[in-house]
Design an enzyme around this catalytic site. Structure first.
Site, short mmCIF file in Angstrom:
data_model
loop_
_atom_site.label_atom_id
_atom_site.label_comp_id
_atom_site.label_asym_id
_atom_site.label_seq_id
_atom_site.Cartn_x
_atom_site.Cartn_y
_atom_site.Cartn_z
N HIS A 20 0.82 -1.21 0.00
CA HIS A 20 0.00 0.00 0.00
C HIS A 20 0.86 1.26 0.00
O HIS A 20 1.64 1.50 0.92
CB HIS A 20 -0.89 -0.01 1.26
CG HIS A 20 -1.94 1.03 1.28
ND1 HIS A 20 -2.12 1.88 2.36
CD2 HIS A 20 -2.89 1.36 0.38
CE1 HIS A 20 -3.13 2.68 2.13
NE2 HIS A 20 -3.62 2.39 0.93
N HIS A 62 -1.15 10.50 -1.98
CA HIS A 62 -2.49 10.04 -1.61
C HIS A 62 -3.46 11.20 -1.42
O HIS A 62 -4.52 11.26 -2.04
CB HIS A 62 -2.45 9.20 -0.33
CG HIS A 62 -3.80 8.74 0.11
ND1 HIS A 62 -4.60 9.45 0.98
CD2 HIS A 62 -4.52 7.64 -0.23
CE1 HIS A 62 -5.73 8.82 1.16
NE2 HIS A 62 -5.72 7.71 0.43
#
Length: 244
Positions: A20, A62
């Site tokens: 991730h 992100h």
């Protein structure tokens, strides 16, 4: 698309766990070149996030605000790449990377799971830019997946022939999943959703990924209902052995 067809279109390494935002830790900041290099060293597929800048380029981060990963606030969509490179540094000292820089680094050594981050309803120009970049750079389509919470950003990407996956979590995004999951090839679900019977059943015919797994307990909970997982803060060998 049924599970068998999806699996035929994916690099099998994606079934062994996905790092991730890169294989990040206290030393390597998420979505940075150090985290991506660390994933490559461990032979891990990489999940990353892309935003469209003011000058129509793709930056990897992100959040839309650079504050959390750089310590300095700034909305990516309001900045040019030059401004970001000049005024921001990741907490580990690295530059905020462009998508092209990451593609050069990875060079299909490991697969990439690319999340399109729609901001201020910019799904059309974002999709257009992704198509422009990947059309020129992809050699083996099995090394890529394209994911987003906004199905409108995924629909135009069908022409690339790359597996697309709809992200879903609770609340409004679960309703998006209910109505639009069949407009793409697979789903990428919040690990908290796997208490739902309809989610558990979906895995029987369709490709399912779970995110973001952060413990062996969470992994064991979703394991019967998924084909792979996106994980962080875990020993990759535990993930691999359980998925095997």
């Amino acid at each position: 698309m049924n599970k068998k067809k999806v699996l035929e279109k994916l690099n099998p390494l994606l079934l062994k766990g996905i790092a991730h935002r890169g294989f990040h830790n206290d030393k390597y900041t998420e979505n940075g070149m150090n985290a991506f290099s660390n994933a490559i060293r461990h032979n891990l597929p990489i999940e990353l996030d892309i935003h469209l800048t003011k000058d129509n380029e793709l930056i990897v981060c992100h959040d839309e605000d650079l504050k959390r990963t750089t310590g300095t606030s700034g909305i990516i969509e309001d900045l040019t790449v030059e401004e970001i490179k000049k005024n921001y540094r990741l907490l580990d000292g690295g530059e905020v990377p462009t998508f092209l820089e990451v593609l050069d680094l990875v060079n299909e050594q490991v697969p990439l799971v690319i999340e399109l981050k729609v901001f201020r309803k910019n799904y059309k120009p974002l999709s257009k830019k992704v198509i422009e970049v990947l059309s020129e750079r992809v050699r083996d389509k099995r090394n890529y997946m394209l994911i987003s919470f906004d199905p409108r950003s995924l629909w135009p990407l069908k022409k690339l022939g790359i597996i697309r996956s709809l992200l879903a979590t609770g609340g409004e995004y679960f309703y998006v999943y209910r109505y639009f999951r069949h407009t793409v090839e697979s789903v990428d679900l919040d690990q908290t959703l796997f208490d739902k019977k309809q989610i558990q059943k979906y895995h029987k015919r369709y490709f399912v990924n779970a995110w973001t797994i952060e413990s062996e307990e969470q992994l064991d909970k979703v394991l019967p209902y998924v084909d792979t997982v996106t994980f962080q803060h875990m020993d990759e060998n535990i993930v691999r052995s359980k998925l095997k």
